[in-house]
Design an enzyme around this catalytic site. Structure first.
Site, PDB file in Angstrom:
ATOM      1  N   ARG A   1     -80.395   4.498 110.777  1.00 17.79           N
ATOM      2  CA  ARG A   1     -79.066   3.896 110.628  1.00 17.79           C
ATOM      3  C   ARG A   1     -78.146   4.491 111.674  1.00 17.79           C
ATOM      4  NH1 ARG A   1     -74.731   1.756 109.489  1.00 17.79           N
ATOM      5  NH2 ARG A   1     -73.950   1.176 107.464  1.00 17.79           N
TER       6      ARG A   1
ATOM      7  N   GLU B   1     -73.063  -8.108 108.229  1.00 13.76           N
ATOM      8  CA  GLU B   1     -74.317  -8.303 107.508  1.00 13.76           C
ATOM      9  C   GLU B   1     -75.056  -9.539 107.991  1.00 13.76           C
ATOM     10  OE1 GLU B   1     -75.920  -6.417 105.434  1.00 13.76           O
ATOM     11  OE2 GLU B   1     -74.354  -4.897 105.250  1.00 13.76           O
TER      12      GLU B   1
ATOM     13  N   ARG C   1     -82.963   7.070 105.074  1.00 14.22           N
ATOM     14  CA  ARG C   1     -82.980   6.820 106.518  1.00 14.22           C
ATOM     15  C   ARG C   1     -82.178   7.904 107.233  1.00 14.22           C
ATOM     16  NH1 ARG C   1     -80.558   0.806 106.564  1.00 14.22           N
ATOM     17  NH2 ARG C   1     -78.999   1.985 105.412  1.00 14.22           N
TER      18      ARG C   1
END
Length: 177
Positions: A52, A60, A101
């Site tokens: 990320r 999105e 992540r």
């Protein structure tokens, strides 16, 4: 007395570990980005988890009919593909997100890619929670993009991804957007 000292040492090392996760390390590794998944998530060669991008939140992408994508999600992804996909870049990881992540800053040719994505008007400085914005200079890049009406700032009322996920995906009220 020894037990007390042991407890204090463990507590001090725990605090130091938490503190170091909150700050970027000074060392940057070189990695190859093999794939861009969306405007703020990539795959790095030989890393098990997706990565990320730190400090930002990109529009999105669509996840089917029930979760439509935001304006500028495709442009954001394509911009990041041009900058990172297939390239060897420097990366400085600052922690992990709730999905496990790594959360990292990416640098290419001396430029902070995360910040430049915001400056291009294709992502927001992530102010959903204070802990997500570690580099306050990303806010300056956002203000520059906003003042110039670049990218998502050309929209009358751009909606932050964290609000989009709540309003559009969870409450299913995308009609007004």
């Amino acid at each position: 007395m020894r037990r007390l000292i042991s407890i204090l040492l463990i507590a001090a090392s725990s605090v130091a570990g938490i503190h170091s996760m909150a700050r970027p390390s000074l060392a940057a590794d070189e990695v190859r980005v093999t794939r861009v998944l969306d405007g703020d998530t990539v795959v790095v060669e030989n890393w098990e988890q997706r990565v990320r991008l730190a400090n930002i939140d990109a529009p999105e992408m669509s996840h089917g009919q029930a979760k439509p994508g935001q304006p500028f999600s495709v442009q954001s992804t394509k911009w990041l593909e041009r900058e990172l996909q297939g390239k060897v870049v420097k990366v400085n990881c600052v922690g992990q997100d709730r999905y496990g992540r790594k959360v990292c800053d990416f640098y290419r040719d001396g430029h902070h890619v995360n910040k430049e994505l915001v400056r291009a008007g294709l992502a927001w400085a992530n102010t959903a929670q204070a802990r997500y914005l570690r580099d306050r200079s990303v806010l300056d890049a956002q203000q520059e993009a906003r003042a110039s009406r670049r990218g998502l700032w050309s929209e009358a009322k751009p909606i932050e991804p964290w609000n989009w996920r709540h309003e559009c995906w969870e409450r299913r009220s995308c009609d007004a957007h």
